[in-house]
Design a protein around this motif. Structure first.
Motif, short mmCIF file in Angstrom:
data_model
loop_
_atom_site.label_atom_id
_atom_site.label_comp_id
_atom_site.label_asym_id
_atom_site.label_seq_id
_atom_site.Cartn_x
_atom_site.Cartn_y
_atom_site.Cartn_z
N LYS A 45 0.72 -1.26 -0.11
CA LYS A 45 0.04 0.20 0.01
C LYS A 45 0.98 1.17 -0.01
N LYS A 46 0.53 2.39 -0.84
CA LYS A 46 1.09 3.56 -0.95
C LYS A 46 2.31 3.68 -1.57
N SER A 82 0.96 4.59 -6.33
CA SER A 82 1.28 5.62 -7.37
C SER A 82 2.39 4.94 -8.42
N LYS A 97 -4.98 -0.33 -4.34
CA LYS A 97 -5.47 0.65 -5.25
C LYS A 97 -5.01 2.04 -5.06
N ASP A 98 -4.09 2.34 -3.93
CA ASP A 98 -3.53 3.66 -3.60
C ASP A 98 -2.07 3.67 -3.91
N LYS A 116 -6.22 4.88 -11.51
CA LYS A 116 -5.83 6.11 -10.57
C LYS A 116 -4.39 6.11 -10.32
N ASN A 117 -3.86 7.39 -9.98
CA ASN A 117 -2.47 7.59 -9.52
C ASN A 117 -1.53 6.97 -10.52
#
Length: 239
Positions: free
Chosen positions: A48-49, A75, A72-73, A97-98
């Motif tokens: 994550k992230k 980048s 999903k988060d 996204k991202n």
């Protein structure tokens, strides 16, 4: 961007012309290609992230498969010199996204030191005029403790060897050798290993179960096991 050298102009012109039909003509959704993407995914274990950078994002095929299984988060940054390739990536990755797709030279990354959690290049390093400079940039922008990998055609594989002689855009396949990777990486603050990856073709599909067995057998045979389709470098930037 600075004025491109003749070498880089050849790369951009060649792949800009191929962009629209590249995946289809090359039949890139094949067993070998998916296997190498899965190998990158398994080594990275994206969290994550995480910030992930791909040098030479091309049509976005690696990004698509990695992002499908990533949190999903995450980048995701992809760079390429070919605007046409970047357009293909934008289309393929529109559901995610991202995602940032940028026109940039891999030998001169416009990112801060220690910015990314994971950095990789797959099938594009040999299109760099100075591959070792691209590797230095990969390590520079990677966080301490971050992971990097490189997947490139092995110069010793017959069709790769021929391509390096016949095709101007593929000439630097001649540099894709274990001893050169060791030279380029040994002075860096990294821990790494280099593996031979894949031995048999991805077609025809009916033979894939046999090829899977054959790959495992060849990998255990001295000398012959050095003549793989690709080389896979996996590493971690030391604390």
């Amino acid at each position: 961007m600075n004025e491109l050298s003749n070498f880089k102009k050849i790369q951009v012109e060649t792949y800009s012309k191929l962009a629209d039909s590249f995946d289809k003509k090359q039949k890139r959704e094949n067993r070998n290609h998916i296997n190498k993407i899965n190998a990158i995914r398994d080594f990275f274990n994206i969290q994550k992230k995480d910030r992930v950078l791909e040098l030479g994002v091309g049509t976005g095929i690696h990004a698509y498969h990695l992002l499908k299984s990533a949190p999903k988060d995450v980048s995701y940054y992809g760079i390429d010199l070919s605007e046409s390739m970047l357009e293909q990536s934008k289309k393929r990755l529109s559901e995610f996204k991202n995602v940032k797709l940028l026109s940039m030279e891999g030998e001169n990354l416009k990112f801060k030191n220690n910015f990314f959690d994971k950095v990789f290049i797959s099938g594009s390093l040999h299109h760099f005029e100075i591959p070792q400079k691209g590797i230095s940039e990969m390590i520079r922008v990677l966080k301490k403790g971050g992971r990097f990998c490189i997947m490139e055609p092995n110069y010793m594989f017959p069709t790769n060897f021929i391509s390096s002689i016949v095709l101007p855009e593929e000439k630097n396949i001649s540099l894709m050798k274990k001893r050169l990777f060791k030279k380029w990486l040994n002075h860096k603050n990294v821990s790494y290993n280099i593996e031979n990856f894949a031995y048999t073709p991805p077609f025809p599909k009916i033979f894939i179960p046999f090829y899977n067995i054959l790959d495992k057998i060849i990998a255990k045979i001295p000398v012959i096991n050095k003549i793989s389709v690709m080389l896979f470098v996996k590493g971690i930037k030391n604390e």
